[in-house]
Scaffold this motif. Sequence first.
Motif, PDB file in Angstrom:
ATOM      1  N   SER A  73      -2.674   2.234  64.843  1.00 22.14           N
ATOM      2  CA  SER A  73      -2.594   0.918  65.139  1.00 22.14           C
ATOM      3  C   SER A  73      -3.048   0.227  63.859  1.00 22.14           C
ATOM      4  O   SER A  73      -3.821   0.600  62.961  1.00 22.14           O
ATOM      5  N   PRO A  74      -2.430  -0.937  63.381  1.00 27.47           N
ATOM      6  CA  PRO A  74      -2.637  -1.636  62.292  1.00 27.47           C
ATOM      7  C   PRO A  74      -4.096  -2.063  62.234  1.00 27.47           C
ATOM      8  O   PRO A  74      -4.286  -2.919  63.335  1.00 27.47           O
ATOM      9  N   ARG A  75      -4.777  -2.026  61.265  1.00 26.65           N
ATOM     10  CA  ARG A  75      -5.847  -2.850  61.158  1.00 26.65           C
ATOM     11  C   ARG A  75      -6.053  -3.929  60.610  1.00 26.65           C
ATOM     12  O   ARG A  75      -5.111  -4.360  59.620  1.00 26.65           O
ATOM     13  N   ASN A  76      -6.620  -4.916  61.171  1.00 29.02           N
ATOM     14  CA  ASN A  76      -6.626  -6.412  60.636  1.00 29.02           C
ATOM     15  C   ASN A  76      -7.273  -6.364  59.175  1.00 29.02           C
ATOM     16  O   ASN A  76      -8.084  -5.934  58.991  1.00 29.02           O
ATOM     17  N   LEU A 160       4.014  -1.970  57.793  1.00 34.36           N
ATOM     18  CA  LEU A 160       3.127  -2.330  56.848  1.00 34.36           C
ATOM     19  C   LEU A 160       2.777  -3.755  56.684  1.00 34.36           C
ATOM     20  O   LEU A 160       1.671  -3.925  56.367  1.00 34.36           O
ATOM     21  N   LEU A 161       3.723  -4.717  57.025  1.00 38.99           N
ATOM     22  CA  LEU A 161       3.446  -6.192  57.198  1.00 38.99           C
ATOM     23  C   LEU A 161       2.225  -6.327  57.899  1.00 38.99           C
ATOM     24  O   LEU A 161       1.539  -7.188  57.730  1.00 38.99           O
ATOM     25  N   LYS A 162       2.445  -5.666  59.189  1.00 42.41           N
ATOM     26  CA  LYS A 162       1.065  -5.974  60.223  1.00 42.41           C
ATOM     27  C   LYS A 162      -0.147  -5.658  59.813  1.00 42.41           C
ATOM     28  O   LYS A 162      -1.202  -6.227  60.088  1.00 42.41           O
ATOM     29  N   THR A 163      -0.392  -4.831  58.785  1.00 42.59           N
ATOM     30  CA  THR A 163      -1.408  -3.958  58.378  1.00 42.59           C
ATOM     31  C   THR A 163      -2.180  -5.312  57.384  1.00 42.59           C
ATOM     32  O   THR A 163      -3.406  -5.313  57.227  1.00 42.59           O
ATOM     33  N   ILE A 171       0.623 -16.049  62.866  1.00 40.98           N
ATOM     34  CA  ILE A 171       1.748 -15.902  63.899  1.00 40.98           C
ATOM     35  C   ILE A 171       3.008 -14.748  62.893  1.00 40.98           C
ATOM     36  O   ILE A 171       3.073 -15.256  61.875  1.00 40.98           O
ATOM     37  N   LEU A 172       3.340 -13.948  63.712  1.00 36.81           N
ATOM     38  CA  LEU A 172       4.294 -12.830  63.372  1.00 36.81           C
ATOM     39  C   LEU A 172       5.608 -13.015  64.120  1.00 36.81           C
ATOM     40  O   LEU A 172       5.300 -12.679  65.510  1.00 36.81           O
TER      41      LEU A 172
END
Length: 231
Positions: A73-76, A160-163, A171-172
């Motif tokens: 899970s990506p971390r914010n 990678l972008l989500k991380t 917004i993605l």
Amino acid sequence: MTPRSESPGSKSGNPAKQLTIKEQRAEQRALKVEAFKREQAKKRRTKKIGITAAIVAGVAIVALLVTSLILTSPRNASYSAGGSGAEIEGVETFTNTNNHVQAAVEYPQTPPAGGDHNPAWLNCGVYTEPQQNENAVHSLEHGAIWVTYDPSISAEDLDLLKTKLPRTHVILSPFEGLPSPIVLSGWDVQLQVDGASDERISEFFEEYWKSNDVPEPNASCTGAVDGPGKA
């Protein structure tokens, strides 16, 4: 002295006691009961071992799932709201109008980086489908960053972008016809990059995320419209 002779039906010594039929049956029943008890005890032990093994296996599976979620899970990412006025190479600035309209809008930038917009903003979050421009632009008015990507980018690049996304006010979503694989848009600002590894993505967020220069700073990015494909 002449020994006394024994009668033909007499026995010598101390022979074992002969069981009666009733006693024999009672002994057989006792043996059967004992065998039944041993069998039941064996079944209970087997069942207990099976339950213990199932519990251990279940705990192991849960632990594996939790570990997997933590690892995948990506971390914010964390950024400071506002900005310091830093210059970022490649950032374009614009001057757009700012009116609430009900009709579709022809935007001068692709994707839009401000302009007239729908009265309802798009709830911030991750979307797997393209979104309505007019709702997303309203979110930019509130200080959100709209991260759009070409649907053809790799899954690794998207992960990678989500991380690099903050927890709120972002917004993605995919966007057809982008001028580059990834475009970041704030109110009247925009950055085009070729991949998620570009360090300017984080710099852009640090400078323009929840900016005080938007028309409605500190406004909410939730409680309005959920677009299609919200994750």
